[in-house]
Design an enzyme around this catalytic site. Structure first.
Site, PDB file in Angstrom:
ATOM      1  N   GLY A  13       0.760  -1.240   0.001  1.00 48.29           N
ATOM      2  CA  GLY A  13       0.038   0.044  -0.018  1.00 48.29           C
ATOM      3  C   GLY A  13       0.789   1.329   0.110  1.00 48.29           C
ATOM      4  CG  HIS A  62      15.084  36.750   2.567  1.00 52.30           C
ATOM      5  ND1 HIS A  62      15.294  35.785   1.755  1.00 52.30           N
ATOM      6  CD2 HIS A  62      16.334  37.312   2.705  1.00 52.30           C
ATOM      7  CE1 HIS A  62      16.291  35.726   1.418  1.00 52.30           C
ATOM      8  NE2 HIS A  62      17.224  36.638   1.934  1.00 52.30           N
TER       9      HIS A  62
END
Ligand code: FAD
Length: 466
Positions: free
Chosen positions: A180, A445
């Site tokens: 799976g 940033h």
């Protein structure tokens, strides 16, 4: 003995305990029946232990890579029994916190098995042998789900494990076949491979992580292959033949795979059978899910059902959201139904996956004319700093009449810590925000989340970096 509450909840997992906490905060008297520890699958056999062990794999990997930062550490080794102790410590600590907050909200917890008897009555067969009748104006069914397996793969704990057994392993095998390639299967495959286990993923469908945006699923598959995880798709397993130290997994029309353990990860079955619903009028579909409407009402007045027990995404946070909807409905408020096609999804394999809303494929299938923006983590400074540059962010927007990008339909991410970065994308999708609206927001940033901002900005036709 008989006791009365405004609301009685059967099941103390994320669905049940969230309903108890939210109802308690609203001043309702709550009785919650739980036959095991509060916290359910998520806390004891799912989200929390799985992510804790994935973090063990992360630390192992980080130590192994320390040399590139100029830090010398000897080759790491793993003592999985100690890792298990740490995992259990986290689980116990969260359980203690949850128990405390339930108490603070005056939720009465009954330790036993609850069955619904009709007319607002729940019978509790106590774990101590007692019998209690609970009466309530409203009953919430939240008995969750259990693992399922495939014919030929009985879960014996020796050769064949399901998630419960994997999360309780005391030592690691040298090889494993994960049957799976869905979210949980990929998390286990990733964790085991990073801890040095030779892993083979066997998926019946043509690709792993079915339903995901194709670019995202392909990025995971590439990473798995680079790490020597043998991903075989389009294969049907038929059974296995144990030997002395290994077992052979048989594949229809293909070569056997010989491994020490098999991990079956083929989904979960709703646990409606524990609730005694026969003859009560609460309808269950052919798969065992309790039938509900958009506000989680069952086919019987005064009875709601939430969480893995209903046919909605089997996620803890979906259970939380349904709990809130059900309690608001009980309070006579006007709940906003959960929008199931826009819930956040997170998969904690390496690289992580996080998304909300339409994939490119599903948006096109739904008839949208779409514009797509894709940016890669390898161009992001923070990703380079943390030395984890695999993956991308992909924004799917509807094309407006003017040919420009309009409403954001989907945000799909694969890469470092994207499970912690999805929230901005989730808000954009669920607020039905446009590209122009979101493009003006600032991302700090240097952060990984700049990639989301950059990807949206690019859709205005004026991206900064790409
Ligand atoms: P459950 O958590 O199953 O809780 C149901 C509770 O009801 C259980 O405690 C059970 O003992 C009790 N119960 C059942 N019948 C009775 C009864 N008759 N009387 C009394 N008590 C009863 N989801 C995420 O969102 N994020 C993840 O990262 C994530 N990872 C997962 C990893 C694994 C390995 C697994 C297996 C699942 C994961 N899930 C994850 C799914 C998540 O665990 C489930 O969606 C969530 O636990 C469902 O909550 P629930 O309250 O509906 O049911």
């Amino acid at each position: 003995m008989a006791e009365s509450h405004d609301v009685v909840i059967i099941g103390g997992g994320p669905g049940g305990y969230a309903a108890a906490l939210y109802g308690g905060a609203a001043g309702l008297s709550i009785g919650m029946v739980e036959r095991d520890r509060v916290g359910g699958t998520c806390l004891h056999r799912g989200c929390i232990p799985a992510k804790e062990l994935l973090e063990t794999a992360h630390v192992y990997r980080t130590v192994g890579n320390a040399g590139s930062f100029g830090i010398s550490a000897s080759e790491p080794t793993i003592d999985f029994a100690t890792a298990q102790v740490r995992k259990q410590k986290v689980v116990d600590s969260v359980t203690k916190g949850l128990t405390g907050v339930l108490k603070a909200r005056k939720v009465v917890t009954y330790a036993g098995t609850g069955t619904y008897k009709g007319n607002g009555t729940v019978h509790v067969e106590g774990n101590d042998g007692s019998n209690t009748e609970l009466n309530a104006d409203a009953v919430i069914l939240a008995s969750g789900s259990v693992v399922r397996t495939l014919p030929g793969f009985d879960i014996d704990g020796r050769w064949v494990l399901a998630s419960d057994e994997v999360l309780a392993m005391e030592d690691l095998p040298t090889s494993a076949a994960v049957i799976g390639g869905g979210a949980i299967g990929c998390e286990f495959a990733s964790m085991l491979a990073d801890l040095g286990v030779q892993v083979t993923v066997l998926e019946f469908l043509p690709k792993i992580l079915p339903g995901l945006d194709a670019d995202v699923a392909a990025a995971v598959q590439r990473s798995f292959r680079r790490r020597d995880i043998d991903v075989r798709t389009g294969v049907k397993v038929t059974g296995h033949s144990p030997g002395r130290k290994t077992t052979k997994v048989h594949i229809e029309g293909g070569d056997d795979v010989e491994v020490e353990r098999i991990v079956v990860s083929v989904g979960r079955t709703p646990l409606s059978s524990s609730l005694g619903l026969d003859g009560t009028g609460v309808e269950v579909d052919e798969r065992g899910f309790v039938k509900v409407d958009a506000t989680c009402r069952t086919t019987v007045d005064g009875v709601w059902a939430i969480g893995d027990l209903v046919a909605t995404p089997q996620l803890a946070h979906v259970g939380f959201a349904e709990a809130i909807v059900a309690i608001q409905d009980i309070l006579g408020e006007d709940p906003v139904p959960v929008q199931y096609d826009r819930v956040p999804w997170c998969i904690y394999c390496r690289p992580e996956v996080a998304f909300a809303g339409h994939s490119e494929e599903s948006a096109r299938e739904a008839g949208y004319d779409v514009v797509v923006s894709t940016h890669h983590f390898r161009a992001n400074s923070r990703a380079q700093i943390i030395d984890d540059v695999e993956g991308l962010v992909k924004i799917i927007a509807a094309k407006g009449k003017d040919g420009q990008a309009g409403q954001i339909l989907g945000v799909h991410m694969v890469g470092p810590w994207v499970t912690e970065q999805l929230s901005a994308g989730y808000l954009a999708v669920n607020w039905e925000a446009s590209v122009d609206e979101v493009a003006q927001f600032i991302q700090p940033h240097p952060t990984l989340s700049e990639l989301f901002g950059e990807s949206v900005l690019a859709l205005t036709g004026r991206g900064l970096h790409g």
